[in-house]
Scaffold this motif. Sequence first.
Motif, PDB file in Angstrom:
ATOM      1  N   SER A   1       7.823  16.682 -13.259  1.00  0.00           N
ATOM      2  CA  SER A   1       7.502  17.544 -14.458  1.00  0.00           C
ATOM      3  C   SER A   1       7.516  18.888 -14.342  1.00  0.00           C
ATOM      4  O   SER A   1       7.555  19.441 -13.348  1.00  0.00           O
ATOM      5  CB  SER A   1       6.187  17.229 -14.819  1.00  0.00           C
ATOM      6  OG  SER A   1       5.359  17.734 -13.700  1.00  0.00           O
TER       7      SER A   1
ATOM      8  N   HIS B   1       3.441  16.558 -11.513  1.00  0.00           N
ATOM      9  CA  HIS B   1       3.850  14.893 -11.484  1.00  0.00           C
ATOM     10  C   HIS B   1       5.046  14.507 -11.369  1.00  0.00           C
ATOM     11  O   HIS B   1       6.219  15.167 -11.376  1.00  0.00           O
ATOM     12  CB  HIS B   1       3.321  14.376 -12.771  1.00  0.00           C
ATOM     13  CG  HIS B   1       1.886  14.543 -12.995  1.00  0.00           C
ATOM     14  ND1 HIS B   1       1.146  15.585 -13.872  1.00  0.00           N
ATOM     15  CD2 HIS B   1       0.811  13.804 -12.775  1.00  0.00           C
ATOM     16  CE1 HIS B   1      -0.109  15.685 -13.821  1.00  0.00           C
ATOM     17  NE2 HIS B   1      -0.403  14.427 -13.121  1.00  0.00           N
TER      18      HIS B   1
ATOM     19  N   ALA C   1       7.633  11.282 -12.258  1.00  0.00           N
ATOM     20  CA  ALA C   1       7.908  10.150 -13.060  1.00  0.00           C
ATOM     21  C   ALA C   1       8.871   9.218 -12.377  1.00  0.00           C
ATOM     22  O   ALA C   1       9.919   9.836 -12.034  1.00  0.00           O
ATOM     23  CB  ALA C   1       8.194  10.438 -14.508  1.00  0.00           C
TER      24      ALA C   1
ATOM     25  N   ILE D   1       3.782   7.011 -12.833  1.00  0.00           N
ATOM     26  CA  ILE D   1       3.439   8.436 -12.717  1.00  0.00           C
ATOM     27  C   ILE D   1       2.758   8.915 -11.371  1.00  0.00           C
ATOM     28  O   ILE D   1       1.675   8.056 -11.306  1.00  0.00           O
ATOM     29  CB  ILE D   1       2.621   8.976 -13.987  1.00  0.00           C
ATOM     30  CG1 ILE D   1       3.230   8.473 -15.247  1.00  0.00           C
ATOM     31  CG2 ILE D   1       2.576  10.594 -13.955  1.00  0.00           C
ATOM     32  CD1 ILE D   1       4.647   9.035 -15.474  1.00  0.00           C
TER      33      ILE D   1
ATOM     34  N   GLY E   1       0.888  11.583  -8.819  1.00  0.00           N
ATOM     35  CA  GLY E   1       0.447  13.103  -8.616  1.00  0.00           C
ATOM     36  C   GLY E   1       1.007  13.732  -7.407  1.00  0.00           C
ATOM     37  O   GLY E   1       0.964  13.388  -6.325  1.00  0.00           O
TER      38      GLY E   1
ATOM     39  N   TRP F   1      10.976  14.956 -19.566  1.00  0.00           N
ATOM     40  CA  TRP F   1       9.818  15.755 -19.815  1.00  0.00           C
ATOM     41  C   TRP F   1       9.872  16.627 -20.949  1.00  0.00           C
ATOM     42  O   TRP F   1      10.839  17.268 -21.239  1.00  0.00           O
ATOM     43  CB  TRP F   1       9.342  16.290 -18.573  1.00  0.00           C
ATOM     44  CG  TRP F   1       9.135  15.425 -17.397  1.00  0.00           C
ATOM     45  CD1 TRP F   1       9.634  14.839 -16.590  1.00  0.00           C
ATOM     46  CD2 TRP F   1       7.663  15.051 -17.069  1.00  0.00           C
ATOM     47  NE1 TRP F   1       8.847  14.292 -15.561  1.00  0.00           N
ATOM     48  CE2 TRP F   1       7.654  14.154 -16.141  1.00  0.00           C
ATOM     49  CE3 TRP F   1       6.245  15.205 -17.611  1.00  0.00           C
ATOM     50  CZ2 TRP F   1       6.466  13.479 -15.325  1.00  0.00           C
ATOM     51  CZ3 TRP F   1       5.080  14.729 -16.813  1.00  0.00           C
ATOM     52  CH2 TRP F   1       5.199  13.832 -15.826  1.00  0.00           C
TER      53      TRP F   1
ATOM     54  N   SER G   1       5.042  19.753 -20.124  1.00  0.00           N
ATOM     55  CA  SER G   1       4.555  18.705 -19.223  1.00  0.00           C
ATOM     56  C   SER G   1       3.591  17.758 -19.928  1.00  0.00           C
ATOM     57  O   SER G   1       2.936  16.878 -19.192  1.00  0.00           O
ATOM     58  CB  SER G   1       3.883  19.258 -18.018  1.00  0.00           C
ATOM     59  OG  SER G   1       4.801  20.071 -17.380  1.00  0.00           O
ATOM     60  N   LYS G   2       3.436  17.660 -21.113  1.00  0.00           N
ATOM     61  CA  LYS G   2       2.512  16.787 -21.943  1.00  0.00           C
ATOM     62  C   LYS G   2       3.048  15.438 -22.591  1.00  0.00           C
ATOM     63  O   LYS G   2       2.298  14.528 -22.659  1.00  0.00           O
ATOM     64  CB  LYS G   2       1.561  17.315 -23.175  1.00  0.00           C
ATOM     65  CG  LYS G   2       0.870  18.541 -22.458  1.00  0.00           C
ATOM     66  CD  LYS G   2      -0.209  18.937 -23.382  1.00  0.00           C
ATOM     67  CE  LYS G   2      -1.329  20.052 -22.905  1.00  0.00           C
ATOM     68  NZ  LYS G   2      -1.478  21.068 -23.879  1.00  0.00           N
TER      69      LYS G   2
ATOM     70  N   MET H   1       1.342  12.168 -21.253  1.00  0.00           N
ATOM     71  CA  MET H   1       1.175  12.180 -19.868  1.00  0.00           C
ATOM     72  C   MET H   1      -0.275  12.986 -19.504  1.00  0.00           C
ATOM     73  O   MET H   1      -0.585  13.649 -20.450  1.00  0.00           O
ATOM     74  CB  MET H   1       2.141  13.445 -19.334  1.00  0.00           C
ATOM     75  CG  MET H   1       3.623  12.597 -19.368  1.00  0.00           C
ATOM     76  SD  MET H   1       3.928  11.473 -18.120  1.00  0.00           S
ATOM     77  CE  MET H   1       4.133  10.076 -19.235  1.00  0.00           C
ATOM     78  N   PRO H   2      -0.587  12.504 -18.198  1.00  0.00           N
ATOM     79  CA  PRO H   2      -0.114  12.025 -17.283  1.00  0.00           C
ATOM     80  C   PRO H   2      -0.574  10.468 -17.523  1.00  0.00           C
ATOM     81  O   PRO H   2      -0.313   9.432 -16.594  1.00  0.00           O
ATOM     82  CB  PRO H   2      -0.540  12.293 -16.092  1.00  0.00           C
ATOM     83  CG  PRO H   2      -1.955  13.012 -16.332  1.00  0.00           C
ATOM     84  CD  PRO H   2      -1.879  13.538 -17.964  1.00  0.00           C
ATOM     85  N   SER H   3      -1.419  10.089 -18.469  1.00  0.00           N
ATOM     86  CA  SER H   3      -1.887   8.763 -18.482  1.00  0.00           C
ATOM     87  C   SER H   3      -0.818   7.831 -18.949  1.00  0.00           C
ATOM     88  O   SER H   3      -1.028   6.540 -18.166  1.00  0.00           O
ATOM     89  CB  SER H   3      -2.934   8.550 -19.676  1.00  0.00           C
ATOM     90  OG  SER H   3      -2.280   8.770 -20.894  1.00  0.00           O
ATOM     91  N   GLY H   4       0.152   8.032 -19.534  1.00  0.00           N
ATOM     92  CA  GLY H   4       1.023   6.966 -19.875  1.00  0.00           C
ATOM     93  C   GLY H   4       1.082   6.141 -20.819  1.00  0.00           C
ATOM     94  O   GLY H   4       1.382   5.142 -21.290  1.00  0.00           O
TER      95      GLY H   4
END
Length: 1584
Positions: free
Chosen positions: A425, A430, A432, A442, A444, A467, A471-472, A488-491
């Motif tokens: 990102s 992050h 991906a 994803i 960290g 991205w 980065s969202k 992001m970052p939850s997917g």
Amino acid sequence: MADRTAPNCHLRLEWVYGYRGHQCRNNLYYTAAKEIVYFVAGVGVVYNTREHKQKFYLGHNDDIISLALHPERVLVATGQVGKEPYICVWDSYTVQTVSILKDVHTHGVACLAFDLEGQCLVSVGLDSKNTICVWDWRRGKVLAAAPGHTDRIFDISWDLYQPSKLVSCGVKHIKFWSLCGNALTPKRGVFGKTGDLQTILCLACAKDEVTYSGALNGDIYVWKGINLMRTVQGAHGSGIFSMNACEEGFATGGRDGCVRLWDLNFKPITVIDLRETEQGYKVARVENSRGLSVRSVCWRGDHILVGTQDSEIFEVVVHDRNKPFLIMQGHCEGELWALAVHPTKPLAMTGSDDRSVRIWSLIDHALIARCNMEEPIRCAAVSTDGIHLALGMKDGSFTVLRVRDMTEVVHIKDRKEAIHELKYSPDGAHLAVGSNDNSVDIYGVVQRYKKVGECIGSNSFITHMDWSTDSKFLQSNDGSGRRLFYRMPSGKEVTNREELKLVQWASWTCVLGPEVNGIWPKYSAVNDINSVDANFNNQVLVTADDYGLVKLLRYPCIKKGAKCKKYLGHSAHITNVRWSHDYQWVITIGGADHSVFQWKFVPERKSKEALHIAPQETLADSNSEESDSDQSDVPEMDSEIEQETQLTYRRQVYKEDLPQLKEQCKEKHRAIAMKKRERAPGNGLKLHFIHGYRGYDCRSNLFYTQTGEIVYHVAAVGVVYNRQQNTQRFYMGHDDDILCLAIHPLKDFVATGQVGRDSSIHIWDTEMLKPMSVLKGFHQLGVCTLDFSADGKRLASVGLDDNHTIVLWDWRKGEKLSAMCGSKDKIFVVKINPYLPDKLITAGVKHMKFWHKAGGGLIGRKGNMGKTETMMCAVYGWSEEMVFSGTCTGDICIWRDMFLMKTVKAHDGPVFSMHALEKGFVTGGKDGIVALWDDTFERCLKTYAIKRAVLAPGSKGLLLEDNPSIRAISLGHGHILVGTKNGEILEVDKSGPITLLVQGHMEGEVWGLATHPHLPLCATVSDDRTLRIWDLSPSHCMLAVRKLRKGGRCCCFSPDGKALAVGLNDGSFLIVNADTLEDLVSFHHRKDIITDIKFSPGSGKYLAVASGDTFVDIYNVMSSKRVGVCKGCLNSITHLDWDRRGKLLQVNTSAKEQFFFEAPRGKRQTIPATEVEKVDWSTWTCALGTSVEGIWPVISEVTEVTSACLSHDKKVLATGDDLGYIKVFRYPVRGKYAKFKRYVAHSTHVTNVRWTHEDSLLVTAGGGDTCLMIWTHELESHRELRQCDSEESDIESEDDGGYDSDVTKENEINYTIKALSTNMRPMTGIKPHLQLKEPSVDERQGVVRPPVSRALPQPEKLQTNNVGKKKRPIDDLVLELVFGYRGNDCRNNVHYLNEGADIIYHTASVGVVLNLTTSCQSFYVEHSDDILCLTINQHPKFPNVVATGQVGDTGDMSATSPSIHIWDALTKQTLSVLRCFHSGGVCSVSFSATGKLLLSVGLDSEHTVAIWKWQEGAKVASHIGHTQRIFVAEFRPDSDTHFVSVGIKHVRFWTLAGRALLSKKGVLSSIEDARMQTMLSVAFGAVL
């Protein structure tokens, strides 16, 4: 920004990392300038090690796999793979093409070698026969070709110490070849007991017939002649891949990683072991476990170059050989997919299936780090701060390394299938990871790559990800062509498109999405573009696809099919592309070619300057074709040009197909042929005048000849028109539409090109109207434009095939000098540079190209003109670089070299024609204006408008409209000659008045034709919506014309000639006054087309009108009422005729039905066939009925007889058909397939034929060719014997009695059954090794001898070389005496030699010379099979030169093909061998008058005739001889161009024109009741 043009910036190839070491050998050499030449992917590389610079040769379009260096070490030949692979010979200094060799090999070119002088090049193909071909490479000409071997050939070399000898080697064989004439004859190497039969990988020739070769087991085999003399065992540990000879000796390289040097006698000098190198690779290689394998060595002085299987090049200095120097490296074999660029430094990272990850410096062009992983690598990414490098593996794991020292940070495996894409990102937090399991994980970064989210939404594997700048968000593409978005970052998947509208993306590498719509062609699968990368700063996008193309487009590109610039270099699929961090470079990586290309980005402002700095710089770019056309928002195309671009000239049936079609129908007609058939008529026709000029789709086809006559073309005829006498003479050599015409600079010869499946070009002289040369065999569908060179020796032509092939000819010899695909778009004009005949230009739809000849090919570059226009015409100006072209918008473009200097507005609408004068130019356009210009197009000096008002009184017709579109212009004799689209030829006097000379109908089919009942006039009506009256008397002019609302298809004069009825295409018809053409009356009762119209005879009381909707209406002319309708037909009506009383109508329909109706009511009658003939018909224009049964040809399924007309004396019936033939028959034509005379002048279907009122002329109308032709009817007594009548029927008659039994037998002999050695002979008995043997002495005593075997060698003690042991030599057998002479099936095969001292004859496969005084025989024994014919050269320059022809099997040019040997009868020395394609054997040979040409006839099914230049082994021409056996063919004793062939029931007279053979059948008609017999011999007498 919906700009669909291509971007103005471009890319230039700057560096290629790698070397092709896999599946190739001997592909690395020092040039004369001490540079290194090699290849990688589709690029030839010249690498200067001292300056660390590379130059590139970009002339190939697929993988290069072979390379040879010219003995002078400046020129390089490279061969490629592909469906139609070609060989390029290029200069390593300028990297420009010198010659292109093409059209022989398929699949690929596996090996290449130059001979000692460097004049010849030999190549080996990858086809199933591994064809070997010897080229005269400068001319691009094949000297000889032969099948090489059934298995792969690995190396080929010229014997540098013996002329015209070659050696080739490969899988389990070595062959020694000799080149003589056009024949390559092999002898297989004999391994004997000295060594095992095995695969030979490389070879080098030495003095005294010694050849050294490297074998698969690491031994070196030494050959003397064709025998294995000794072996050098264990030279290498395993296969020897490369051998290189130089002044000091030989260098060999093997799979064991060693290079060995040997002296000239192959004694070892030293070994260089590359496995011991200190390059720090020992460790690295262990996982690859293959170790280092040498594929190529080159030894020059004290330097040795070594190329390895793993794409490395080492340079070794001999005296310091422990320190090899690694000068180039690349990835090893295996697909290359991973590419990442460093975010702040000029570095690129690549990872491949060879499990290595490498870091390259883009500034130093070098590899700076390499690390081997456990698994194949499929993708890579560098973190935003440039510290971490993440690698995705094929097994579903990913590894993170530190960039600085390549140590591992973390290794994680969460997936089972390959990782396809990794992206950090922008904030660096992050990573991906997209995999083949349809998901994106994803991780960290700071939490030591802990998994923090997962995106599941795709139902296919992940291909690309990007991205957003904050980065969202993340967008992904998957294999099913879906584009998804995640938070992001939850997917979590984002489905609401509103919140995505404002998202800005940090990078754009996705192939889907509105911003990159334009990267896809309009219709294409969405998986052939592998990678894209956007350069936001310069607003450009670069893409990489499966076809090896790198494309540069504007970004964003929203509309599909955006224009681009393309760059070739990678051969197969490009897997990835990225911009460097500062957008200076583009990096692309090739999948299969596992190479890394670095391209320099040249932005717009610079590219302007670059043009003026160095031509070298722009080379790469000019070879990388611009896009299909840089423009698509071109102004609307002119309607005329649009129409013309659509024309394809394809035919359902080509005339060339007729012989095959006839063959197919033969069997079912054999029976009929036995019947006695009616003879052809005694009367004949002679073409007298043609009304018509082809202007509607041709340009610049009208010229003055030397004598001031005018030459042009129409239909299938070249016309020479004399304007003083108003007469025409005709060149009738073509058999289909002529589409173009060019005149020789001396104005005495003309070249014309025609439509055809294999279309031909004829060059003929305008005085004698005889063909000088016929060129065929290269253009399909047709020839659309021609041009002579200024010296008149060359001719350029362009074909109508999809690639618009351009061919350059030496027309007198009929030789193709060069050929090349011209352009996908239609080409309208070709012009040869008058100052440099090796250069030419072509212009056409949306392009202008500048070409120069290179060997057998042409190299073309597009003119640089900003926005692309369609060019209609072009000429060269006053110096070699000035070119002027006319565009479809009315501009004149002025070019210097390839650059557009300026444009001048010349016409409204397209400029169709231009002509260069000594001091200026003349142009003509669609606006009907002729303009004269000064020599720079600065000023227009004068204009002439083509108008009726200025038509001079002596004109031969009327102008249809003012300002007709001008299609051709030519100057001479104080006049301007103008051809118009409307089919008019006009002569404009410089002072202004215009004379109309010739005219015809305009575009559209001409069907309606009627002759006047008592005047020499005729009327025509055409789809061009005009009705015209023509004068048939010697004034030959158009008397009147009238425009109609609709096109018409039929017309008819009333019996008194005062009225003229015309049927139109909309179902209406009108009757007009025959003099003024004003309406008298009109009717509209039908919807479909009116197909035929006829007044009843006598007073013309009734008018019968036939229509396409199956009815015939009968009108009373006086009362203007319809009085009857004939019903009952089921199909459209084609013809109708009245009987003499005006009471009965005969009707034909399109389904070949015949009906009769009573007039005037229209009641249907049934009349038996016998009665029909008794009816006295007023006219006969029908094509059905027993009295005309014989007019339908054998192949009536494909061709229709469209019209017929019976002469008024009822003796001769003329017909016209769909193939353009006009035939005359004796009437009545009873019995099928009658004999006839036929004439070809119309090109497509003849729509109508009519006799004039007193039968003196026949008038014919051509459909598509718009012509009206007038033929004079020549009665039997008055006819001079001329050759244009071909007196044929479709079936050879069988009615001339039997044969002599000898002749029958000879006709049926098949020579090939017993030909060629044992494999074809039936064997009887038991093979020797299977017979029960008497036990030998040893066996009785129980002694066991070791068996002799070709299997693996026995244990050590037998491995001595058996050279020392003396064996009892077998004495050679010597032929002493031959009894016998072959007379049973040969003729003319005994000759005197030496003023009668010797005689020469042949028997079996031996030529025998018998001295009559000593009765000694001497023999020529080089033939491999029975000799069938023999002849002697009678010319004093070639004393005792004999030609003999032998039996053979197939015509594939292999050693078993039939051949002709030319040898000296006294010394028995072979002068030349001609391998021929006459499968079966050669049955007759004859030398020409000068002794330089040889004529041969084959026994193949087509009885082919061929002419050879025997000294060069070159075939000049060949042609199908006859359907039946030819016994003898001989040159006329005073000629090199005329010969006669005789055989079963035929005599043919042949002429050689250039490369074509033209023949006429002997005609016997002037002798009463003569029948063609079987001819067995021929002799020539003096002319009385």
